[in-house]
Design an enzyme around this catalytic site. Structure first.
Site, PDB file in Angstrom:
ATOM      1  N   ASP A 117      64.289  74.176  -4.068  1.00 61.11           N
ATOM      2  CA  ASP A 117      65.133  74.107  -4.265  1.00 61.11           C
ATOM      3  C   ASP A 117      66.547  74.765  -4.713  1.00 61.11           C
ATOM      4  O   ASP A 117      67.847  74.300  -4.700  1.00 61.11           O
ATOM      5  CB  ASP A 117      65.181  72.631  -5.008  1.00 61.11           C
ATOM      6  N   ASP A 155      61.179  72.203   2.733  1.00 65.61           N
ATOM      7  CA  ASP A 155      63.014  72.779   2.192  1.00 65.61           C
ATOM      8  C   ASP A 155      63.011  74.710   2.129  1.00 65.61           C
ATOM      9  O   ASP A 155      62.847  75.340   2.194  1.00 65.61           O
ATOM     10  CB  ASP A 155      63.533  72.182   1.993  1.00 65.61           C
ATOM     11  N   ASP A 306      66.983  60.455  -4.524  1.00 66.79           N
ATOM     12  CA  ASP A 306      66.809  61.900  -4.542  1.00 66.79           C
ATOM     13  C   ASP A 306      67.464  62.563  -5.572  1.00 66.79           C
ATOM     14  O   ASP A 306      67.078  64.423  -5.441  1.00 66.79           O
ATOM     15  CB  ASP A 306      68.082  62.153  -2.700  1.00 66.79           C
TER      16      ASP A 306
END
Length: 331
Positions: A117, A155, A306
């Site tokens: 991330d 991701d 989130d």
């Protein structure tokens, strides 16, 4: 940006009287052998000790039947179990054993790639490539021969494409993704879908070469819309266009929070983070009506934050107010 890990071991997932509140789920899972004709032969496991189930029990005990009824919309559905960094073998074994005892299939999410991330809300991951490989080996041993569907590294691929992950880490990440696919596919009853982002992030033309380099040929397919809000129609179209470029691989769609589609107000750079007014999407099922869409899944656990934006707690923490909003807004 996904932030789902909360650190609860699957080995401790017990009914605690909540099972009766969750009875009646009929969502289905893909077969472990890859034959679409037998898809739906076993439902995914519903964790009776998940955050939503605990919230139902708390509201019920407090006499708040209205809110308990709303959260049941989440608690009755199977959701992804995100394996944590510290004890992967025990967690994977706990979840998959509980699923097998219930005659169901586990849905696991692996989210521990190094430099995860890019330092944002869900930063972290394994310290280096060797640590990741050791962690993955623990996951594989924990799964063993039990029926499992794995969503691989949300991701991780996209951050190689969008410039978020520094170039010096690209070669290692491709190697780790490919190695993870190879190891997991050695397991006899495990299906693996590699995350490819969502219809609002990058185009299929930008994705298919990196996806091939990451080893998509060894995967059962890819995952679309993980933790995002793109509509099922847009996600299906996106997935079909990408599938054509990677050998007609099938895919799964995260429908956990896409009932009202994406949020298009406020800062465009943060419209993915705890957007208001969203709703639950289609319940998990393999009866999608689309040959290339293996399943609609709730990969993101609805009601978990989130990140620390729009008033939310840190990434992955249960946020009952947001969960209630998702349920209320669901048609």
């Amino acid at each position: 940006m996904y932030g789902n890990y909360t650190g609860r071991s699957g080995a401790g997932a017990v009914a605690l009287g909540v099972t009766l509140l969750l009875a009646g789920c009929s969502s289905s899972a893909p077969s472990s052998g890859g034959d679409k004709s037998s898809a739906g032969s076993a439902p995914y496991w519903v964790n009776p000790d998940g955050n939503a189930a605990r919230q139902v029990a708390a509201y019920t005990k407090a006499g708040n039947g209205r809110d308990a009824g709303l959260i049941k919309k989440i608690a009755r559905q199977p959701v992804g179990e995100w394996i944590g960094p510290d004890n992967p073998e025990a967690e994977a074994k706990g979840f998959t054993e509980a699923a097998r005892k219930a005659g169901r299939e586990a849905l696991l999410v692996l989210y521990n790639i190094p430099h995860r991330d890019c330092g944002q809300f869900s930063k972290g991951g394994a310290a280096d490539g060797d640590a990741y490989r050791a962690w993955l080996e623990g996951v594989a041993k924990g799964i063993g021969d039990r029926r499992t569907t794995v969503i691989l590294e949300p991701d991780a691929l996209l951050h190689l494409i969008d410039g978020c992950t520094p170039q010096e880490f690209h070669e290692e990440r491709y190697d780790l993704l490919k190695g993870a696919l190879e190891r997991l596919k050695q397991l006899p009853h495990t299906r693996v879908y590699m995350d490819v982002g969502n219809a609002g992030w990058r185009t299929p033309d930008a994705l298919f070469r990196p996806l091939r380099q990451a080893g998509i040929a060894d995967a059962d397919g890819f995952a679309v819309n993980v933790s995002n809000f793109q509509t099922t129609a847009a996600s299906t179209d996106f997935g079909k266009r990408l599938s054509v470029k990677v050998g007609n691989k099938p895919f799964v769609i995260d429908t956990s929070r896409n009932g009202n589609g994406p949020y298009d107000e406020g800062d465009p750079e943060e419209n993915w983070c705890n957007p208001p007014g969203r709703a639950l999407g289609e319940p998990p099922t393999t009866d999608t009506g689309e040959d290339l869409v293996d399943a609609y899944l709730w990969i993101k656990r609805p009601g978990e934050s989130d990140g620390a934006c729009k008033g939310g707690p840190k990434a992955g923490e249960w946020w009952p107010e947001y969960a209630l909003g998702l349920a209320r807004n669901t048609r």
